[in-house]
Design an enzyme around this catalytic site. Structure first.
Site, PDB file in Angstrom:
ATOM      1  CG  ASP A 441      -2.033   1.044   1.141  1.00  9.27           C
ATOM      2  OD1 ASP A 441      -3.066   0.887   0.461  1.00  9.27           O
ATOM      3  OD2 ASP A 441      -1.661   2.172   1.735  1.00  9.27           O
ATOM      4  CD  GLU A 484      -4.449   4.278  -1.543  1.00 12.03           C
ATOM      5  OE1 GLU A 484      -4.602   4.570  -0.587  1.00 12.03           O
ATOM      6  OE2 GLU A 484      -5.152   4.232  -2.561  1.00 12.03           O
TER       7      GLU A 484
END
Length: 566
Positions: A441, A484
């Site tokens: 992440d 993301e």
């Protein structure tokens, strides 16, 4: 330079013809007029010799074998001068005119006349030299020498003289063309001379028949020789045609096999790279293709771009085949194949359209060869058939890619990734082999979007996806898990190797720099690791939960770090 050599060779042929004419005239002036019977017999021999020459058989690319040499030796042994030179001239003229029927009008009048003159001049020179050699040898042979031995000695010597004169004339022509004399001599020594020597027994039989039985039985023997020449030629032509048919059938079988192989291999193949490589490999088996390219239509119909290019077996940039895009556009506009030269590229080019399901051109398949005239209707038909199969396979692969690959990053989509995760977990439990999972992440990605804008954020995601692809093995599966967040599945990989891979990706992401609006920014990534069977044994969901928990521990403990599941 080539035109100058061609003019020189043509002038040389005319010169040889002129020399032959002078020798024939000199022989006629110097010798006593022959009797009518001898002249009539020589005319018959001349006619049959020309027929034998017409029935010559090609034994090498430019060498022929015929029985006319035995007729010429018979003339030298049995007829007085100037009949041998006249027989040589007449046989050359008639034989050349008969041979001309094999390819009428292909050479042009001046070129054909030059061939006629050099053929005639060569035979006249050979026969003139042979007459002189016979006169010189007969005065030196022992009177007590038996007739068969005398005939054999004379024939062997005359045959050598004729071959030598012929070799001198041909060698001079080859030298003027810039050819290799060594190759010419090697070819004559290995094939031409042994075949010409086979004329000697027949010539001896002809001479003995003439001396002991007269011209009637000799004429029958000469006709049998012509008939044998005709039969041998028919057999040689039939054998050559059969060989060509077998070669054509072999090529067709290889082409059908290539089509079947392409259809079988690519029908169920959904990987674009594998489809490209399979098509290239099978096309190379069926065609002379040193250049191979597939161009696909750009989105929005804005032209074509290279999807695959291979030159001389090496993948190369589009600059090595610059005419490809223009050629693809031409083929697409015309909706039919292109067959011709490469316009500065390969000597021969064949391009066929790759049709889309709706009928619009989806792309173009191009092959090129360094050999002029490498492609014809048969090759075009083959490539069109391959192109139809290729278009279906490429469409299937592209649809599959659209359904399984994230268009923004080029990584797999979450749904496809989860399916593969289930498969790898089942394989791990079945075979007792490890499998690891990385959850990644980007840190503070919202701040990047708020500060630099969403286009800058999208560019950062693409750059991070490229780092992930470069940091894993070919068998590893990387996906955009959402927003993301990314995930990487590592088959046959334990927790220690997974930690090394994760650390390598983390370090490379931290070195990234992206420019936006005159400013430069970077990013960091937090990574969680879980492995089977060390951290999870029962299911893919358990492995996901453990890796996700390790990821959030990395976030809580300061970000920009790699954490393994507990």
């Amino acid at each position: 330079m080539l035109q100058e050599r061609a003019r020189t060779v043509t002038a040389y042929r005319f010169l040889v013809g002129l020399m032959g004419a002078l020798c024939l005239a000199w022989s006629t002036v110097q010798a006593a007029p022959p009797g009518r019977r001898a002249a009539a017999e020589a005319a018959v021999v001349m006619l049959l010799a020309s027929l034998c020459w017409r029935q010559s058989v090609i034994i090498l690319s430019r060498a022929r074998f015929s029985l006319d040499l035995s007729f010429l030796l018979l003339t030298l042994m049995c007829f007085p001068s100037p009949l041998p030179a006249a027989v040589g001239a007449g046989a050359a003229v008639l034989g050349s005119l008969l041979r001309r029927r094999e390819g009428p009008g292909r050479q042009g009048p001046v070129r054909e006349l030059s061939f006629l003159l050099i053929n005639t001049g060569t035979l006249v020179l050979m026969m003139t030299a042979g007459s002189a050699a016979r006169a010189a040898m007969e005065s030196r042979l022992p009177p007590a020498l038996a007739a068969p031995a005398r005939i054999a000695a004379l024939l062997a010597a005359l045959s050598a003289v004729l071959m030598l004169v012929n070799l001198l004339v041909v060698g001079s022509s080859v030298a003027l063309r810039g050819g290799g004399l060594r190759d010419l001599l090697a070819r004559h020594a290995s094939a031409v001379l042994p075949w010409d020597a086979a004329n000697l027994p027949l010539a001896a039989l002809m001479v003995i028949t003439r001396e002991r039985a007269g011209f009637g039985p000799l004429a029958l023997l000469l006709c049998l020789a012509v008939g044998a020449s005709w039969l041998v030629r028919r057999l040689a032509l039939a054998e050559r045609e059969l060989r060509r048919s077998n070669e054509a059938l072999g090529r067709r079988a290889a082409q059908l096999e290539a089509i079947d192989e392409i259809a079988r291999r690519i029908a169920a193949n959904l990987d674009l790279g594998s489809v490209f490589e399979t098509i290239r490999r099978q096309v190379a088996r069926a065609l002379d293709a040193t250049t191979f390219a597939i161009l696909l239509a750009r989105p929005g119909g804005t032209g074509f771009q290279y999807a695959f290019l291979d030159v001389d077996g090496v993948p190369g940039p589009a600059a090595r085949f610059p005419a490809g895009e223009a050629m693809a556009a031409r083929v697409a506009a015309a909706r039919r194949p292109f067959l011709g030269d490469g316009d500065g590229g390969p000597a021969s080019v064949l391009a066929v359209p790759l049709p889309a399901a709706e009928g619009e051109p989806a792309g173009c398949l191009i092959v090129g060869s360094a050999r002029p005239g490498a492609y014809g209707p048969a090759e075009q038909e083959l490539l069109e058939s391959i192109g139809r199969h290729a278009a279906i396979a490429l469409a299937n692969a592209r649809y599959h890619q659209m359904a399984t690959v994230d268009q923004a990053t080029g990584l797999y989509l979450k749904t496809w990734f989860l399916r593969r995760l289930e498969e790898e977990m089942a394989r791990s439990r079945r075979h007792g082999r490890p499998v690891s999972l990385l959850m990644l992440d980007l840190d503070d990605f919202k701040r990047v979007n708020d500060t630099f804008g969403h286009p800058a954020g999208d560019e950062l995601l693409r750059r991070v996806a490229a780092v992930i692809r470069e940091g894993v093995r070919a068998q590893d599966i990387a996906a955009r898990y959402g927003g993301e967040e990314f995930a990487v599945l590592l088959p046959e990989c334990g927790s220690r190797e997974a930690a090394a891979t994760a650390e390598r990706i983390r370090r490379r992401v931290s070195l990234l720099r992206v420019g936006a609006g005159g400013r430069v920014f970077g990013a960091t990534v937090s990574i969680g690791i879980a492995s089977c069977p060390r951290h999870a044994r029962r299911s893919a969901a358990e492995l996901l939960r453990k890796a996700d928990g390790a990821l959030y521990r990395s976030k809580r403990e300061g970000k920009d770090r790699v954490t393994a599941a507990a």
